[in-house]
Design a protein around this motif. Sequence first.
Motif, PDB file in Angstrom:
ATOM      1  N   ILE A   1      20.804 -38.107  33.203  1.00  0.00           N
ATOM      2  CA  ILE A   1      21.954 -37.499  32.534  1.00  0.00           C
ATOM      3  C   ILE A   1      22.081 -38.066  31.125  1.00  0.00           C
ATOM      4  O   ILE A   1      22.089 -39.280  30.923  1.00  0.00           O
ATOM      5  CB  ILE A   1      23.240 -37.729  33.348  1.00  0.00           C
ATOM      6  N   GLN A   2      22.188 -37.176  30.162  1.00  0.00           N
ATOM      7  CA  GLN A   2      22.241 -37.578  28.760  1.00  0.00           C
ATOM      8  C   GLN A   2      23.660 -37.595  28.185  1.00  0.00           C
ATOM      9  O   GLN A   2      23.828 -37.828  26.994  1.00  0.00           O
ATOM     10  CB  GLN A   2      21.364 -36.626  27.928  1.00  0.00           C
ATOM     11  N   LYS A   3      24.636 -37.356  28.992  1.00  0.00           N
ATOM     12  CA  LYS A   3      26.034 -37.331  28.556  1.00  0.00           C
ATOM     13  C   LYS A   3      26.768 -38.564  29.101  1.00  0.00           C
ATOM     14  O   LYS A   3      26.355 -39.148  30.098  1.00  0.00           O
ATOM     15  CB  LYS A   3      26.743 -36.071  29.074  1.00  0.00           C
ATOM     16  N   PRO A   4      27.876 -38.936  28.484  1.00  0.00           N
ATOM     17  CA  PRO A   4      28.676 -40.049  29.005  1.00  0.00           C
ATOM     18  C   PRO A   4      29.217 -39.731  30.398  1.00  0.00           C
ATOM     19  O   PRO A   4      29.520 -38.578  30.712  1.00  0.00           O
ATOM     20  CB  PRO A   4      29.817 -40.169  28.009  1.00  0.00           C
ATOM     21  N   ILE A   5      29.337 -40.757  31.203  1.00  0.00           N
ATOM     22  CA  ILE A   5      29.785 -40.610  32.591  1.00  0.00           C
ATOM     23  C   ILE A   5      30.890 -41.630  32.855  1.00  0.00           C
ATOM     24  O   ILE A   5      30.704 -42.818  32.590  1.00  0.00           O
ATOM     25  CB  ILE A   5      28.625 -40.865  33.574  1.00  0.00           C
TER      26      ILE A   5
ATOM     27  N   ASN B   1      21.982 -46.093  34.134  1.00  0.00           N
ATOM     28  CA  ASN B   1      22.224 -45.293  32.929  1.00  0.00           C
ATOM     29  C   ASN B   1      23.253 -46.020  32.064  1.00  0.00           C
ATOM     30  O   ASN B   1      24.386 -46.236  32.495  1.00  0.00           O
ATOM     31  CB  ASN B   1      22.727 -43.900  33.310  1.00  0.00           C
TER      32      ASN B   1
ATOM     33  N   ARG C   1      24.949 -44.969  29.785  1.00  0.00           N
ATOM     34  CA  ARG C   1      26.056 -44.102  29.384  1.00  0.00           C
ATOM     35  C   ARG C   1      27.206 -44.126  30.397  1.00  0.00           C
ATOM     36  O   ARG C   1      28.227 -43.481  30.187  1.00  0.00           O
ATOM     37  CB  ARG C   1      25.563 -42.660  29.219  1.00  0.00           C
TER      38      ARG C   1
ATOM     39  N   TYR D   1      38.629 -42.954  28.130  1.00  0.00           N
ATOM     40  CA  TYR D   1      37.333 -42.280  28.202  1.00  0.00           C
ATOM     41  C   TYR D   1      37.366 -40.972  27.406  1.00  0.00           C
ATOM     42  O   TYR D   1      36.476 -40.700  26.602  1.00  0.00           O
ATOM     43  CB  TYR D   1      36.983 -42.017  29.669  1.00  0.00           C
TER      44      TYR D   1
ATOM     45  N   ARG E   1      35.560 -39.668  23.547  1.00  0.00           N
ATOM     46  CA  ARG E   1      34.484 -38.677  23.624  1.00  0.00           C
ATOM     47  C   ARG E   1      34.874 -37.264  23.267  1.00  0.00           C
ATOM     48  O   ARG E   1      34.022 -36.439  23.033  1.00  0.00           O
ATOM     49  CB  ARG E   1      33.906 -38.713  25.033  1.00  0.00           C
ATOM     50  N   VAL E   2      36.157 -36.960  23.264  1.00  0.00           N
ATOM     51  CA  VAL E   2      36.609 -35.593  23.029  1.00  0.00           C
ATOM     52  C   VAL E   2      37.356 -35.544  21.706  1.00  0.00           C
ATOM     53  O   VAL E   2      38.304 -36.318  21.500  1.00  0.00           O
ATOM     54  CB  VAL E   2      37.531 -35.110  24.178  1.00  0.00           C
TER      55      VAL E   2
END
Length: 75
Positions: A8-12, A35, A37, A66, A70-71
């Motif tokens: 997964i390449q997105k933040p989690i 990961n 992230r 979070y 990120r948003v």
Amino acid sequence: PEVQIAAIQKPILLMHGTLDPVIPVEQAYRLAAANDRVQLEIYEGGTHSDLYEVDPDRFEADVLKYLKQRVKLPS
């Protein structure tokens, strides 16, 4: 699961309780290690689905932190 989460390449945001009877907390640590992230939040005394009830203020703060990181919100 570690292989899948590593891809997964997105933040989690991974939130897990120490007393989860369904998925042991050690699994959360393994997933987070797979990961960089992953933002891991461990809730002492939490089970599988009661993290909000365990500590509602912390839960809300963790989610908001979070999201704010990120948003991009409209001004």
